[in-house]
Design a protein around this motif. Sequence first.
Motif, PDB file in Angstrom:
ATOM      1  N   ASP A 236       0.837  -1.188   0.000  1.00 36.91           N
ATOM      2  CA  ASP A 236       0.000   0.000   0.000  1.00 36.91           C
ATOM      3  C   ASP A 236       0.884   1.254   0.000  1.00 36.91           C
ATOM      4  OD1 ASP A 236      -2.322   1.546   0.149  1.00 36.91           O
ATOM      5  OD2 ASP A 236      -2.958   0.784   2.099  1.00 36.91           O
ATOM      6  N   PHE A 237       0.272   2.381  -0.322  1.00 36.89           N
ATOM      7  CA  PHE A 237       0.919   3.683  -0.208  1.00 36.89           C
ATOM      8  C   PHE A 237       0.124   4.511   0.797  1.00 36.89           C
ATOM      9  CE2 PHE A 237      -2.552   4.557  -3.030  1.00 36.89           C
ATOM     10  CZ  PHE A 237      -2.934   5.852  -2.711  1.00 36.89           C
ATOM     11  N   GLU A 238       0.709   5.646   1.224  1.00 43.39           N
ATOM     12  CA  GLU A 238      -0.023   6.564   2.089  1.00 43.39           C
ATOM     13  C   GLU A 238       0.309   8.006   1.687  1.00 43.39           C
ATOM     14  OE1 GLU A 238      -0.890   5.503   6.042  1.00 43.39           O
ATOM     15  OE2 GLU A 238       0.184   3.600   5.945  1.00 43.39           O
ATOM     16  N   LEU A 239      -0.714   8.804   1.486  1.00 40.73           N
ATOM     17  CA  LEU A 239      -0.602  10.180   1.018  1.00 40.73           C
ATOM     18  C   LEU A 239      -0.403  11.127   2.192  1.00 40.73           C
ATOM     19  CD1 LEU A 239      -0.943  12.523  -1.043  1.00 40.73           C
ATOM     20  CD2 LEU A 239      -3.425  12.190  -0.827  1.00 40.73           C
ATOM     21  N   GLU A 240       0.779  11.745   2.258  1.00 39.94           N
ATOM     22  CA  GLU A 240       1.110  12.608   3.391  1.00 39.94           C
ATOM     23  C   GLU A 240       1.960  13.790   2.939  1.00 39.94           C
ATOM     24  OE1 GLU A 240       2.501  10.696   6.932  1.00 39.94           O
ATOM     25  OE2 GLU A 240       1.864   8.710   6.262  1.00 39.94           O
ATOM     26  N   VAL A 241       2.202  14.696   3.874  1.00 39.77           N
ATOM     27  CA  VAL A 241       3.156  15.794   3.708  1.00 39.77           C
ATOM     28  C   VAL A 241       4.112  15.750   4.892  1.00 39.77           C
ATOM     29  CG1 VAL A 241       3.430  18.312   3.733  1.00 39.77           C
ATOM     30  CG2 VAL A 241       1.639  17.256   2.338  1.00 39.77           C
ATOM     31  N   GLY A 242       5.392  15.975   4.625  1.00 47.57           N
ATOM     32  CA  GLY A 242       6.378  16.004   5.689  1.00 47.57           C
ATOM     33  C   GLY A 242       6.825  17.423   5.997  1.00 47.57           C
ATOM     34  N   ALA A 243       6.882  17.763   7.274  1.00 49.77           N
ATOM     35  CA  ALA A 243       7.469  19.024   7.721  1.00 49.77           C
ATOM     36  C   ALA A 243       8.941  18.773   8.033  1.00 49.77           C
ATOM     37  CB  ALA A 243       6.755  19.540   8.968  1.00 49.77           C
ATOM     38  N   VAL A 244       9.807  19.664   7.581  1.00 47.65           N
ATOM     39  CA  VAL A 244      11.247  19.528   7.784  1.00 47.65           C
ATOM     40  C   VAL A 244      11.715  20.562   8.801  1.00 47.65           C
ATOM     41  CG1 VAL A 244      13.515  19.599   6.685  1.00 47.65           C
ATOM     42  CG2 VAL A 244      11.553  18.640   5.445  1.00 47.65           C
ATOM     43  N   ILE A 245      12.431  20.091   9.794  1.00 46.75           N
ATOM     44  CA  ILE A 245      12.930  20.960  10.859  1.00 46.75           C
ATOM     45  C   ILE A 245      14.144  21.741  10.354  1.00 46.75           C
ATOM     46  CG2 ILE A 245      13.897  21.018  13.195  1.00 46.75           C
ATOM     47  CD1 ILE A 245      10.915  20.298  13.043  1.00 46.75           C
ATOM     48  N   GLY A 246      14.175  23.037  10.699  1.00 45.42           N
ATOM     49  CA  GLY A 246      15.256  23.883  10.217  1.00 45.42           C
ATOM     50  C   GLY A 246      16.216  24.363  11.278  1.00 45.42           C
ATOM     51  N   ARG A 247      15.884  24.138  12.552  1.00 44.75           N
ATOM     52  CA  ARG A 247      16.773  24.587  13.624  1.00 44.75           C
ATOM     53  C   ARG A 247      16.664  23.628  14.805  1.00 44.75           C
ATOM     54  NH1 ARG A 247      13.521  30.076  15.214  1.00 44.75           N
ATOM     55  NH2 ARG A 247      13.662  30.313  12.945  1.00 44.75           N
ATOM     56  N   THR A 248      17.735  23.526  15.557  1.00 46.82           N
ATOM     57  CA  THR A 248      17.727  22.660  16.736  1.00 46.82           C
ATOM     58  C   THR A 248      16.789  23.239  17.795  1.00 46.82           C
ATOM     59  OG1 THR A 248      20.002  21.949  16.321  1.00 46.82           O
ATOM     60  CG2 THR A 248      19.169  21.667  18.565  1.00 46.82           C
ATOM     61  N   GLY A 249      16.028  22.365  18.433  1.00 45.69           N
ATOM     62  CA  GLY A 249      15.125  22.815  19.488  1.00 45.69           C
ATOM     63  C   GLY A 249      14.670  21.662  20.349  1.00 45.69           C
ATOM     64  N   ARG A 250      14.286  21.989  21.558  1.00 50.48           N
ATOM     65  CA  ARG A 250      13.822  20.999  22.536  1.00 50.48           C
ATOM     66  C   ARG A 250      12.724  21.650  23.369  1.00 50.48           C
ATOM     67  NH1 ARG A 250      16.129  16.859  26.482  1.00 50.48           N
ATOM     68  NH2 ARG A 250      17.756  16.460  24.937  1.00 50.48           N
ATOM     69  N   ASP A 251      11.726  20.853  23.759  1.00 54.41           N
ATOM     70  CA  ASP A 251      10.646  21.343  24.627  1.00 54.41           C
ATOM     71  C   ASP A 251      10.039  22.643  24.080  1.00 54.41           C
ATOM     72  OD1 ASP A 251      10.961  19.231  26.529  1.00 54.41           O
ATOM     73  OD2 ASP A 251      12.732  20.268  27.291  1.00 54.41           O
ATOM     74  N   LEU A 252       9.640  22.601  22.820  1.00 57.29           N
ATOM     75  CA  LEU A 252       9.180  23.790  22.119  1.00 57.29           C
ATOM     76  C   LEU A 252       7.715  24.088  22.395  1.00 57.29           C
ATOM     77  CD1 LEU A 252      10.806  23.024  18.644  1.00 57.29           C
ATOM     78  CD2 LEU A 252      11.687  24.559  20.412  1.00 57.29           C
ATOM     79  N   GLY A 253       7.412  25.362  22.619  1.00 51.31           N
ATOM     80  CA  GLY A 253       6.025  25.795  22.647  1.00 51.31           C
ATOM     81  C   GLY A 253       5.477  25.853  21.232  1.00 51.31           C
ATOM     82  N   LEU A 254       4.180  26.155  21.111  1.00 51.38           N
ATOM     83  CA  LEU A 254       3.548  26.098  19.793  1.00 51.38           C
ATOM     84  C   LEU A 254       4.166  27.086  18.802  1.00 51.38           C
ATOM     85  CD1 LEU A 254      -0.226  25.638  20.694  1.00 51.38           C
ATOM     86  CD2 LEU A 254       1.443  23.905  20.014  1.00 51.38           C
ATOM     87  N   ARG A 255       4.402  28.316  19.236  1.00 43.63           N
ATOM     88  CA  ARG A 255       4.970  29.303  18.316  1.00 43.63           C
ATOM     89  C   ARG A 255       6.379  28.905  17.893  1.00 43.63           C
ATOM     90  NH1 ARG A 255       5.292  35.901  19.142  1.00 43.63           N
ATOM     91  NH2 ARG A 255       6.426  36.324  17.196  1.00 43.63           N
ATOM     92  N   ALA A 256       7.200  28.495  18.862  1.00 40.70           N
ATOM     93  CA  ALA A 256       8.569  28.087  18.539  1.00 40.70           C
ATOM     94  C   ALA A 256       8.573  26.841  17.657  1.00 40.70           C
ATOM     95  CB  ALA A 256       9.350  27.831  19.824  1.00 40.70           C
ATOM     96  N   ALA A 257       7.611  25.959  17.880  1.00 41.37           N
ATOM     97  CA  ALA A 257       7.528  24.746  17.069  1.00 41.37           C
ATOM     98  C   ALA A 257       7.221  25.089  15.615  1.00 41.37           C
ATOM     99  CB  ALA A 257       6.454  23.814  17.633  1.00 41.37           C
ATOM    100  N   GLN A 258       6.266  26.002  15.411  1.00 39.23           N
ATOM    101  CA  GLN A 258       5.949  26.419  14.044  1.00 39.23           C
ATOM    102  C   GLN A 258       7.155  27.088  13.391  1.00 39.23           C
ATOM    103  OE1 GLN A 258       2.848  25.885  12.318  1.00 39.23           O
ATOM    104  NE2 GLN A 258       4.276  26.392  10.671  1.00 39.23           N
ATOM    105  N   GLU A 259       7.849  27.927  14.140  1.00 35.98           N
ATOM    106  CA  GLU A 259       9.005  28.633  13.595  1.00 35.98           C
ATOM    107  C   GLU A 259      10.189  27.702  13.336  1.00 35.98           C
ATOM    108  OE1 GLU A 259       9.629  31.639  16.514  1.00 35.98           O
ATOM    109  OE2 GLU A 259       8.092  32.992  15.684  1.00 35.98           O
ATOM    110  N   ALA A 260      10.184  26.523  13.955  1.00 32.41           N
ATOM    111  CA  ALA A 260      11.270  25.564  13.732  1.00 32.41           C
ATOM    112  C   ALA A 260      11.143  24.835  12.397  1.00 32.41           C
ATOM    113  CB  ALA A 260      11.303  24.537  14.868  1.00 32.41           C
ATOM    114  N   ILE A 261       9.976  24.912  11.760  1.00 36.21           N
ATOM    115  CA  ILE A 261       9.761  24.229  10.481  1.00 36.21           C
ATOM    116  C   ILE A 261      10.327  25.085   9.356  1.00 36.21           C
ATOM    117  CG2 ILE A 261       8.038  23.335   8.868  1.00 36.21           C
ATOM    118  CD1 ILE A 261       6.183  22.907  11.303  1.00 36.21           C
ATOM    119  N   VAL A 262      11.291  24.539   8.630  1.00 35.57           N
ATOM    120  CA  VAL A 262      11.898  25.287   7.532  1.00 35.57           C
ATOM    121  C   VAL A 262      11.116  25.125   6.242  1.00 35.57           C
ATOM    122  CG1 VAL A 262      13.471  23.455   6.767  1.00 35.57           C
ATOM    123  CG2 VAL A 262      14.113  25.850   6.440  1.00 35.57           C
ATOM    124  N   GLY A 263      10.397  24.005   6.091  1.00 36.15           N
ATOM    125  CA  GLY A 263       9.645  23.789   4.862  1.00 36.15           C
ATOM    126  C   GLY A 263       8.924  22.460   4.861  1.00 36.15           C
TER     127      GLY A 263
END
Length: 311
Positions: A130-157
């Motif tokens: 089978d296949f599965e249709l998805e989108v992957g978020a790629v992390i652009g900066r190192t981070g740990r224990d991220l809040g929601l805003r920081a988590a969104q900002e950590a996604i480079v693309g």
Amino acid sequence: MRWVTCEFEGEERVGLIVGDDVHLHDRGPSLLEVIDGGELAEVAARLRRSPSDVLPLESCHLVSPLPRPPSVRDTIGFLDHVRGCRRAYGRDPHLEEVWYQVPAFYFGNPSSVLGPYDEVPMAPGSRWFDFELEVGAVIGRTGRDLGLRAAQEAIVGYTLFCDWTARDLQRLDTAMGIGQGKGKDSGLTLGPWLVTAEEIADSVRDGALDLEIWASVNGQEIARGTLAGMDWTFAEIVSYVSRGTDLRPGDVIGSGTLPGGCLLEHLTGDPDTFDRWLRPGDVVSLGGDLLGRTEQRVVPGVPVHRLRSGF
């Protein structure tokens, strides 16, 4: 910006899509290294101004934009996918409370990454492929224990993400109750490119990424829908998976399968006689707004070395 990795003159080269062309970097850094160095904007300006080579996009041999990501996690961002799978197997689609408390995820296999036009070998020993249709978020900066805003900002693309699944082997995995194993181990497609977060900022609505994606098999559309329907946003998912651990540049985190975006959810009757499982020669395509399009042919897998049990 849309970034690719292209095979050119026997090497993997980083490229930036400019119009209908790809402006190639000279020999040296991978896209992962450019992301890790925080140099996307600087390198993009240089490639627009003075690329090492310029190739028509249609003639480039694109591989995965991140052929060797540091880690891969796949989440279940769409709970209707779980309900659909349960219905397909004749189970009660009602979800227990835990599904609403945290986003479920498992670790994928970075060594199994395929490019957007690579052939896909069937998982050894599988008949329910089978296949599965998805989108992957790629992390652009190192981070740990991220809040929601920081988590969104950590996604480079973002990039299209196809989670190839051997459903019969997955049944063995889940029966043992310790998570995903060989059912998810043989293939994972990323590509054709990485589109940067600022490129699709206008598609973020109330924290959700409102991008349409679709999948087809042999030219027949199987599923189409938008990421806006995710029960868990990418910010929530990234925040959760960062708890107590470092996320690093190049880590890939899947959205989970769009409801209806796999063959299992279209299963009727006995899985052994279901005639829509993927077979050698089938062509699977994924596509999405701004995300491009993949096209991959399924080919036979290698024979298995039998265990003492006979499997």
